[in-house]
Enzyme design. Structure first.
Site, PDB file in Angstrom:
ATOM      1  N   CYS A 100     -24.844 144.695  65.263  1.00  0.00           N
ATOM      2  CA  CYS A 100     -24.931 145.878  64.372  1.00  0.00           C
ATOM      3  C   CYS A 100     -26.147 146.220  63.482  1.00  0.00           C
ATOM      4  O   CYS A 100     -26.359 147.549  63.462  1.00  0.00           O
ATOM      5  CB  CYS A 100     -23.785 145.556  63.240  1.00  0.00           C
ATOM      6  SG  CYS A 100     -22.187 145.295  64.061  1.00  0.00           S
ATOM      7  N   HIS A 101     -27.074 145.361  63.264  1.00  0.00           N
ATOM      8  CA  HIS A 101     -28.084 145.752  62.589  1.00  0.00           C
ATOM      9  C   HIS A 101     -29.214 146.203  63.615  1.00  0.00           C
ATOM     10  O   HIS A 101     -30.202 146.977  63.046  1.00  0.00           O
ATOM     11  CB  HIS A 101     -28.696 144.633  61.751  1.00  0.00           C
ATOM     12  CG  HIS A 101     -29.163 143.556  62.572  1.00  0.00           C
ATOM     13  ND1 HIS A 101     -28.469 142.729  63.498  1.00  0.00           N
ATOM     14  CD2 HIS A 101     -30.410 143.135  62.920  1.00  0.00           C
ATOM     15  CE1 HIS A 101     -29.217 141.723  64.202  1.00  0.00           C
ATOM     16  NE2 HIS A 101     -30.360 142.053  63.933  1.00  0.00           N
TER      17      HIS A 101
END
Length: 391
Positions: free
Chosen positions: A166-167
Site C-alpha cells: 500500500c505505501h
C-alpha cells in the site's frame, strides 16, 4: 580547450525547479461488483453456499467495510476455468501467475495511456519508467512488458518494484522526485497496478483475516507523469513535490504483511494496526512541515491512502482533523475499495477534479500546502509534502 568543472557538470545535469506532477490517469477492470450482493456472489462462485453461518458473518464484514462497490478482474467464467482459485488453500500459484503476468501490464497500460493523454507530451520524451505491483513477478518483468505495450523508447530507464503493497504509491513519488530533479528534462512515468488474483480464495471458518481481504480489496491502476521545469504553454502542473521521506515504525513488522506461497498470496492484519498508524503519523507530519512552519493539520489538504475505515477514523481522532480532510480518501475507498499502491493516485485524481468542480482557488481544495500519505507493511510510512497550483 578548458575542461568543464565537476561542479559545472553537475549543475548542468540538474533541473532548476522542484519535481512536479504533470498528469494523473487511472483505470479499472470492467467488472463492477456491488458490495451488498458480493457475499452471495462470493459464496456461490467458490462453491461455499452450504456455509450459511460463515456467509452471514462475511455479509456483516462487508457492511462494516463501508465499501459500496469494487472493480475486480476475476469473473465467474475465469474462475470456472481455473477452479483451484476457488479453494481455500489448494496449490494454485501457476494458475494465478499465468493471469497476472499478462493482465497486470495491460491494466497498467490503460492508466498510463490516460495520464499520457492528459499530459499532452510525446511518448518519446518519457525518459524513465517506475512501476510497482504486488504481483506479476517474471523475467523480463512487468516494467518491460508495460514499456512494450506503450511503445516507449528503447532507451527508457526502467525500475520495477514488486511485493511492496500500500505505501508504494507514495514511495514511487519519492523516487520520481529524485530522478526528475537530478536529471534535467527527465519525464518520469510512474505506474501502480494491483490485481487481487494472487489473494482471491474460498472462505474458511478458521481464517477471518483472509475473509477481511475478500471484503475490502479492489483492483485498479494509477499513473502519473512527473518532471521538473514544466514547459510553459504545453505542460500544466497539478502539484509540486516539495519533499518526500520514509520512516519505519519500530517493532511493527508483524502488524500487517503478506506471504507468497504455493497457494497464492496470504495476508495478515493485527487489530492494533489503526492505532499504530495513527500514533505515528503525527511525528512524520511534524518533521515534514517544520521547515514550512505549519502545525495545524487542518490547514493543509490531504491525499491519504485510506487503508480501511478504521484507520481513517483513528487518524482523524488522533490528529483532531475536520471530517472534510479525509472525505476524498473515504469517497475513493467506498467507490473502489482498497486498491493498495494505486489507491492514493485515485485520491489525488478525485481531489483535483473536485477542487475544480467546486471552484476552489487551488488544486488542493483551495489550500496551498498539503500532504500525500502512504502506509504499508513494515510498518512503512511515506510522507510527501505537496504544493498545489492555482486554478
Amino acid at each position: 580547450m578548458a575542461m568543464i568543472s565537476l561542479q559545472a557538470m553537475r549543475k548542468a545535469q540538474r533541473a532548476q525547479g522542484p519535481a512536479t506532477i504533470l498528469a494523473v490517469g487511472t483505470a479499472n477492470p470492467p467488472n463492477l461488483y456491488e458490495q451488498d450482493t458480493y457475499p452471495d456472489y462470493y459464496f456461490r462462485v467458490t462453491n461455499s453456499e452450504h456455509k450459511q453461518e460463515l456467509k452471514n458473518k462475511f455479509r456483516l464484514m462487508c457492511e462494516k467495510t463501508m465499501v459500496k462497490r469494487r472493480y475486480l478482474y476475476l469473473t465467474p467464467e475465469i474462475l470456472k476455468e481455473r477452479p483451484k482459485l476457488c479453494s481455500y488453500m489448494e496449490p494454485s500459484f501457476d494458475d494465478r501467475q499465468d493471469i497476472v503476468v499478462e493482465e497486470v501490464p495491460k491494466l497498467a497500460a490503460e492508466a498510463a495511456e490516460n495520464a499520457i493523454k492528459e499530459w499532452g507530451g510525446d511518448k518519446s520524451a518519457i525518459t524513465h519508467l517506475v512501476f510497482c505491483s504486488i504481483s506479476g513477478i517474471d523475467m523480463p518483468g512487468a516494467d518491460y512488458r508495460l514499456a512494450q505495450l506503450l511503445g516507449l523508447p528503447l532507451a527508457v530507464n526502467r525500475l520495477m518494484l514488486y511485493s511492496q503493497a500500500c505505501h508504494m504509491g507514495a514511495a514511487m513519488l519519492r523516487i520520481a522526485k529524485d530522478i526528475a530533479e537530478n536529471n534535467r528534462s527527465a519525464r518520469v512515468l510512474v505506474v501502480a497496478c494491483e490485481i487481487t488474483v494472487l489473494s482471491f480464495r474460498g472462505p474458511d471458518e478458521r481464517d477471518f483475516q483472509a475473509l477481511a481481504g475478500q471484503a475490502g480489496f479492489g483492483d485498479g491502476a494509477g499513473a502519473m507523469i512527473v518532471g521538473a521545469d514544466p514547459v510553459l504553454g504545453v505542460e500544466r502542473p497539478l502539484y509540486h513535490i516539495m519533499s518526500a521521506t520514509q520512516t519505519t515504525v519500530p517493532e511493527s513488522e508483524k502488524a500487517v504483511g503478506g506471504h507468497l506461497r504455493e497457494v497464492g498470496l496470504t495476508f495478515h492484519f493485527f487489530n492494533q494496526l489503526p492505532a499504530i498508524i495513527a500514533d505515528n503519523v503525527g511525528n512524520s507530519l511534524a518533521e515534514a512541515f517544520e521547515p514550512i512552519g505549519i502545525k495545524d493539520w487542518n490547514n493543509i489538504f490531504w491525499v491519504a491512502h485510506p487503508g480501511n475505515w478504521a484507520i481513517m477514523d483513528a487518524i482523524e481522532t488522533k490528529l483532531g482533523l475536520e471530517q472534510s480532510k479525509l472525505a476524498t480518501a473515504r469517497h475513493v475507498f467506498s467507490e473502489f475499495g482498497n486498491m493498495q499502491s494505486a489507491t492514493v493516485y485515485f485520491v489525488m485524481d478525485e481531489l483535483r477534479k473536485r477542487s475544480a468542480a467546486e471552484n476552489r482557488a487551488t488544486t488542493g481544495d483551495g489550500l496551498r500546502w498539503g500532504v500525500l500519505f502512504g502506509f504499508g507493511p513494515g510498518i512503512s510510512i511515506e510522507t510527501v509534502v505537496l504544493q498545489s497550483v492555482p486554478l
